[in-house]
Write a protein that holds these residues in place. Structure first.
Motif, PDB file in Angstrom:
ATOM      1  N   UNK A  10       0.996  -1.289   0.149  1.00 38.00           N
ATOM      2  CA  UNK A  10      -0.072   0.068  -0.077  1.00 38.00           C
ATOM      3  C   UNK A  10       0.644   1.262  -0.064  1.00 38.00           C
ATOM      4  N   UNK A  11       0.263   2.367  -0.283  1.00 39.16           N
ATOM      5  CA  UNK A  11       0.981   3.635  -0.599  1.00 39.16           C
ATOM      6  C   UNK A  11      -0.146   4.918  -0.079  1.00 39.16           C
ATOM      7  N   UNK A  12       0.366   5.672   0.476  1.00 43.75           N
ATOM      8  CA  UNK A  12      -0.541   6.644   0.791  1.00 43.75           C
ATOM      9  C   UNK A  12       0.002   8.084   0.402  1.00 43.75           C
ATOM     10  N   UNK A  13      -0.629   8.830  -0.452  1.00 47.10           N
ATOM     11  CA  UNK A  13      -0.016  10.098  -1.076  1.00 47.10           C
ATOM     12  C   UNK A  13      -1.028  11.237  -0.798  1.00 47.10           C
ATOM     13  N   UNK A  14      -0.564  12.346  -0.689  1.00 51.82           N
ATOM     14  CA  UNK A  14      -1.605  13.668  -0.491  1.00 51.82           C
ATOM     15  C   UNK A  14      -1.972  14.116  -1.828  1.00 51.82           C
ATOM     16  N   UNK A  38      -7.338  -1.166 -10.495  1.00 55.07           N
ATOM     17  CA  UNK A  38      -8.616  -2.082 -10.142  1.00 55.07           C
ATOM     18  C   UNK A  38      -9.471  -1.159  -9.166  1.00 55.07           C
ATOM     19  N   UNK A  39     -10.754  -1.040  -9.236  1.00 51.52           N
ATOM     20  CA  UNK A  39     -11.512  -0.320  -8.131  1.00 51.52           C
ATOM     21  C   UNK A  39     -12.090  -1.590  -7.376  1.00 51.52           C
ATOM     22  N   UNK A  40     -12.549  -1.543  -6.101  1.00 51.64           N
ATOM     23  CA  UNK A  40     -13.345  -2.530  -5.550  1.00 51.64           C
ATOM     24  C   UNK A  40     -14.565  -2.950  -6.271  1.00 51.64           C
ATOM     25  N   UNK A  85      -7.280   6.550  -6.382  1.00 49.69           N
ATOM     26  CA  UNK A  85      -7.136   5.757  -5.148  1.00 49.69           C
ATOM     27  C   UNK A  85      -7.728   4.440  -5.734  1.00 49.69           C
ATOM     28  N   UNK A  86      -7.184   3.236  -5.811  1.00 56.85           N
ATOM     29  CA  UNK A  86      -7.411   2.139  -6.120  1.00 56.85           C
ATOM     30  C   UNK A  86      -6.171   0.994  -6.041  1.00 56.85           C
ATOM     31  N   UNK A  87      -6.287  -0.177  -6.332  1.00 52.27           N
ATOM     32  CA  UNK A  87      -5.379  -1.210  -6.569  1.00 52.27           C
ATOM     33  C   UNK A  87      -4.621  -0.895  -7.906  1.00 52.27           C
ATOM     34  N   UNK A 107      -2.029  -1.350  -3.052  1.00 53.12           N
ATOM     35  CA  UNK A 107      -3.209  -0.312  -3.136  1.00 53.12           C
ATOM     36  C   UNK A 107      -2.481   1.225  -2.671  1.00 53.12           C
ATOM     37  N   UNK A 108      -3.034   2.078  -3.649  1.00 51.84           N
ATOM     38  CA  UNK A 108      -2.938   3.545  -3.837  1.00 51.84           C
ATOM     39  C   UNK A 108      -4.162   4.340  -2.954  1.00 51.84           C
ATOM     40  N   UNK A 109      -3.746   5.014  -1.949  1.00 50.09           N
ATOM     41  CA  UNK A 109      -4.561   5.880  -1.193  1.00 50.09           C
ATOM     42  C   UNK A 109      -4.326   7.205  -1.544  1.00 50.09           C
TER      43      UNK A 109
END
Lengths: 112, 114
Positions: A10-14, A38-40, A85-87, A107-109
């Motif tokens: 996973x990765x979280x970015x502003x 890919x979205x859920x 935001x997706x995988x 997973x990018x958030x």
């Protein structure tokens, strides 16, 4: 034997900043690389690809870089948006076998 | 343009039961793929058809999995008997070229074996 590896689950970015997703591979015969998003509850959708004869390919906010000597590719998203935001899956294939080998995904958030 | 259609969306069965999934690819796409995606992993190709012929089924567990594409259009994937480890999302995809690049995916069928 994982030939395509995405080491960051996973990765979280502003929002507004650059997102960089990485992918490593271990098969020198791979000559075509793709990124899927890919979205859920949906199937993956094609995002961008690159052939091994190139080291960069751009499409709008998305750029893929290929470093053949390091057997590494990366996907840059600039600027990052909440809808990103997706995988993200990296996949690769070689010229003798049309089968795509996929990484496990990152997973990018995107934080507002 | 209609996308790849899959049904059902969800299925829960007991181990040792059988199950079938259906896929209708994008019109005109000669190549059809079935993938298995286990939670936390990337998709794994089970079988690839070019029209109604099999191009690659090297990773299909043939003792329990079967697939057909009789008229070169829609396809079914069957599991008989199911095992707990078959719990996964089964994705169907289609593409114009045999290369497998830029394939279009359906929404998938989430199978739970209990």
């Amino acid at each position: 034997d994982q030939q395509v590896k995405q080491n960051s689950p996973s990765l979280s970015v502003q929002e507004g900043r650059i997102s960089i997703l990485n992918c490593d591979y271990t098969n020198s015969m791979f000559d075509y690389f793709l990124w899927y998003k890919k979205y859920p509850a949906e199937g993956p959708t094609f995002l961008i690809s690159i052939s091994s004869i190139k080291d960069k390919n751009e499409d709008g906010r998305f750029t893929v870089f290929l470093n053949k000597s390091a057997e590494h590719l990366s996907l840059h998203i600039v600027p990052s948006q909440p809808g990103d935001s997706a995988v993200y899956f990296c996949a690769a294939s070689d010229g003798s076998n049309y089968q795509l080998i996929w990484g496990a995904g990152t997973k990018l958030i995107i934080k507002p | 343009e209609a996308g790849v259609a899959q049904s059902p969306r969800y299925k829960i069965i007991e181990k040792r039961q059988s199950v079938a999934f259906w896929c209708n690819p994008i019109s005109g796409h000669a190549t059809l793929y079935w993938y298995q995606q286990i939670l936390g992993q990337g998709p794994k190709l089970l079988i690839q058809f070019q029209n109604n012929g099999v191009v690659d089924d090297s990773q299909l567990p043939k003792d329990r999995f079967s697939a057909e594409r009789l008229k070169g259009v829609d396809s079914t994937l069957k599991i008989q008997p199911a095992k707990l480890e078959d719990s996964a999302v089964y994705l169907c995809a289609s593409s114009l070229s045999q290369r497998g690049t830029e394939a279009f995916f359906g929404q998938g069928t989430r199978l739970t074996v209990v």
